[in-house]
Motif scaffolding. Structure first.
Motif, PDB file in Angstrom:
ATOM      1  N   MET A 161       6.850   6.346   6.102  1.00  0.00           N
ATOM      2  CA  MET A 161       7.980   7.129   6.101  1.00  0.00           C
ATOM      3  C   MET A 161       7.711   8.516   6.808  1.00  0.00           C
ATOM      4  O   MET A 161       8.808   8.836   7.660  1.00  0.00           O
ATOM      5  CB  MET A 161       8.211   7.298   4.563  1.00  0.00           C
ATOM      6  CG  MET A 161       9.076   6.247   3.811  1.00  0.00           C
ATOM      7  SD  MET A 161       8.440   6.322   2.324  1.00  0.00           S
ATOM      8  CE  MET A 161       9.385   6.997   1.319  1.00  0.00           C
ATOM      9  N   PRO A 173       5.959   0.360   7.328  1.00  0.00           N
ATOM     10  CA  PRO A 173       4.845   0.710   6.456  1.00  0.00           C
ATOM     11  C   PRO A 173       3.877   0.005   7.283  1.00  0.00           C
ATOM     12  O   PRO A 173       3.611  -0.883   7.916  1.00  0.00           O
ATOM     13  CB  PRO A 173       4.980  -0.243   5.147  1.00  0.00           C
ATOM     14  CG  PRO A 173       6.528  -0.397   4.948  1.00  0.00           C
ATOM     15  CD  PRO A 173       7.072  -0.499   6.232  1.00  0.00           C
ATOM     16  N   ILE A 229       3.092   3.069   2.949  1.00  0.00           N
ATOM     17  CA  ILE A 229       4.377   3.007   2.912  1.00  0.00           C
ATOM     18  C   ILE A 229       4.739   4.669   3.094  1.00  0.00           C
ATOM     19  O   ILE A 229       5.779   5.155   4.085  1.00  0.00           O
ATOM     20  CB  ILE A 229       5.013   2.729   1.761  1.00  0.00           C
ATOM     21  CG1 ILE A 229       4.695   0.998   1.516  1.00  0.00           C
ATOM     22  CG2 ILE A 229       6.556   2.944   1.719  1.00  0.00           C
ATOM     23  CD1 ILE A 229       4.964   0.744   0.208  1.00  0.00           C
ATOM     24  N   LEU A 230       4.146   5.523   2.578  1.00  0.00           N
ATOM     25  CA  LEU A 230       4.512   6.940   2.739  1.00  0.00           C
ATOM     26  C   LEU A 230       4.052   7.441   4.273  1.00  0.00           C
ATOM     27  O   LEU A 230       4.888   8.151   4.980  1.00  0.00           O
ATOM     28  CB  LEU A 230       3.512   7.904   1.803  1.00  0.00           C
ATOM     29  CG  LEU A 230       3.957   7.949   0.188  1.00  0.00           C
ATOM     30  CD1 LEU A 230       2.814   8.826  -0.479  1.00  0.00           C
ATOM     31  CD2 LEU A 230       5.224   8.618   0.243  1.00  0.00           C
ATOM     32  N   CYS A 281       0.914  -1.131  -0.103  1.00  0.00           N
ATOM     33  CA  CYS A 281      -0.169   0.106  -0.177  1.00  0.00           C
ATOM     34  C   CYS A 281       0.819   1.348  -0.098  1.00  0.00           C
ATOM     35  O   CYS A 281       1.546   1.421   0.984  1.00  0.00           O
ATOM     36  CB  CYS A 281      -0.804   0.083   1.046  1.00  0.00           C
ATOM     37  SG  CYS A 281      -1.841   1.489   1.624  1.00  0.00           S
ATOM     38  N   ALA A 282       0.834   1.966  -1.070  1.00  0.00           N
ATOM     39  CA  ALA A 282       1.777   3.116  -1.128  1.00  0.00           C
ATOM     40  C   ALA A 282       1.294   4.110  -0.117  1.00  0.00           C
ATOM     41  O   ALA A 282       2.429   4.719   0.472  1.00  0.00           O
ATOM     42  CB  ALA A 282       1.550   3.834  -2.575  1.00  0.00           C
ATOM     43  N   ALA A 283       0.229   4.406   0.187  1.00  0.00           N
ATOM     44  CA  ALA A 283      -0.274   5.498   1.082  1.00  0.00           C
ATOM     45  C   ALA A 283       0.401   5.230   2.413  1.00  0.00           C
ATOM     46  O   ALA A 283       0.728   5.853   3.190  1.00  0.00           O
ATOM     47  CB  ALA A 283      -1.751   5.700   1.040  1.00  0.00           C
TER      48      ALA A 283
END
Lengths: 342, 99
Positions: B80, B86, B76-77, B72-74
């Motif tokens: 970060m 993540p 992971i962001l 899930c990119a969101a």
């Protein structure tokens, strides 16, 4: 918390077990629609514990699910005319798969509920049926070791439960596979829209303010004209990433999600600029940087909603995507501002 | 239409020596990554693996290893920004939640 699905109670070993309806009423359906639009979605839950459906006895099957009301509703409507026990784990109102990923639909919680509800005294078998996707959080052999209960993984979808039962409690390959068909992707778009909407509004507001800047100082007329144009372009990028990319997901011939979003955005930007050109060449070019950046970013976020992306894959994609998106957005914004002065 | 994600990225590993052919990995995998033949599991479609970790979690022989996580990119962001792993848990401050 809604409890109108409880239609009676069953007295067993001096404990009272609520009996639930296998019928979804108007309120249940409305609740599902609201949850899909992110209304009350994080508080759509029921009390964990043991429930009865129909007239279960000591030989009846036990089905386990999460305490997200949508998961619970899916299960009970598919247990029509199947006398069963339902054991609800406390997943904080999160669906089975996501809760299993977080560990709340997990070995520990399952063992706790088995012990708390004194399941051994209620049934005379040692079989407990879990949704297959719960396997992400549950270790069947550990549950067996501690409670004696043998975990049987059922189908992915509750609607396959009747077939699963008829099939001697074996899920076919088809029942074990997670598909992500068009209709299911469409259902998830509203939550994506709501989730990203605040950023869209913010971006549009910024462009409206910036649009007034020109070589003669600040012009409210220009702010309105330029802002309106910006709004259309940003909305196009938004819809491209949030709705069109998910809808057309497998048909866009690249694998990375951000590229899927970017490709669509190029097509859409090309069409929009062709029919409604901006005030300058700089502005026109700027949208070919900004719209893809917006669409690519939002499409990339759909990896979390999709059912087949791995963490390693998404990390790899992001290593390329994030710098590109920042560079594109920056170049686009600079070109667009230059365009205001020409 | 079948979905395909990136090739040669997943962390899934199978130690065939330890496998006793119980078929649990095949049963729990949502993408049919495994098949079991002659009482041994085989990784058939490695690139279809989404690293959910269900197979490793349910392998009593500990023959399977995978670094599980949410793709899930969101998430992971968010991880970060917060300096954590993540996370799928976007409920806390954004008001919306993934999955």
């Amino acid at each position: 918390m809604q409890t109108d699905f409880i239609v009676g109670s069953l007295q067993l070993n001096s404990v009272s077990i609520p009996v639930i309806s296998d019928f979804l009423n108007f309120g249940d359906i409305l609740g599902a629609i609201k949850a899909r639009w992110a209304i009350n979605r994080n508080n759509y839950k029921i009390n964990p514990g043991l429930y009865a459906i129909g007239k279960p006895n000591e030989n009846s099957n036990i089905f386990v699910t999460a305490n997200y009301k949508l998961s619970f509703d899916h299960l009970r409507k598919n247990l029509k005319n199947i006398d069963s026990w339902i054991l609800i784990l406390d997943t904080k109102g999160i669906n089975v798969w996501c809760a299993a990923g977080k560990g709340t639909f997990g070995t520990e919680e399952l063992i706790k509920q088995i012990q708390q509800t004194k399941l051994v005294e209620i049934v005379n078998h040692k079989k407990i049926i879990l949704p297959q996707l719960g396997a992400v959080g549950v270790s069947a052999h550990d549950v067996k070791k501690i409670t004696g209960f043998h975990v049987i993984y059922g189908p992915v979808k509750a609607s396959d439960i009747p077939d699963f039962i008829n099939n001697k409690f074996t899920a076919s390959r088809e029942m074990r596979t997670v598909f992500f068909p068009f209709f299911e992707r469409i259902k998830l778009i509203p939550v994506e829209i709501i989730g990203h909407f605040q950023y869209l509004i913010f971006a549009i507001a910024v462009f409206f303010i910036l649009a007034g800047i020109n070589s003669n100082g600040y012009s409210v007329d220009k702010a309105f004209d330029g802002g309106l144009k910006a709004m259309v372009m940003l909305l196009a990028g938004f819809l491209s990433g949030v709705a069109i990319a998910p809808a057309l997901l497998p048909y866009i011939p690249v694998k990375q999600f951000f590229m899927k979003g970017a490709i669509l955005a190029y097509i859409i930007t090309g069409l929009l600029i062709y029919f409604f050109p901006g005030i300058s060449l700089f502005e026109n070019i700027s949208w070919f940087f900004i719209v893809p950046a917006v669409s690519a970013f939002i499409a990339m976020n759909f990896t979390g909603t999709s059912t087949y992306t791995s963490l390693s894959g998404v990390l790899k994609e992001m290593k390329l995507a994030i710098p590109l998106q920042i560079i594109f957005a920056f170049i686009g914004l600079v070109l667009w501002i230059i365009g205001r002065f020409i | 239409m079948e979905h395909r994600y990136l090739k040669n990225v997943v962390t899934l590993k199978l130690d065939v020596e330890k496998c006793n052919g119980c078929k649990m990995c095949m049963i729990v995998c949502p993408h049919n990554v495994f098949i079991v033949e002659e009482r041994k599991a085989i990784i058939l479609n490695k690139d279809l693996c989404m690293e959910c970790g269900a197979c490793a979690k349910n392998c009593a022989q500990e023959a399977i290893s995978v670094k599980p996580g949410v793709g899930c990119a969101a998430g992971i962001l968010m991880g970060m920004l917060k300096g954590t792993e993540p996370t799928c848990d976007c409920t806390s401050d954004s008001g919306s939640s993934c999955c």
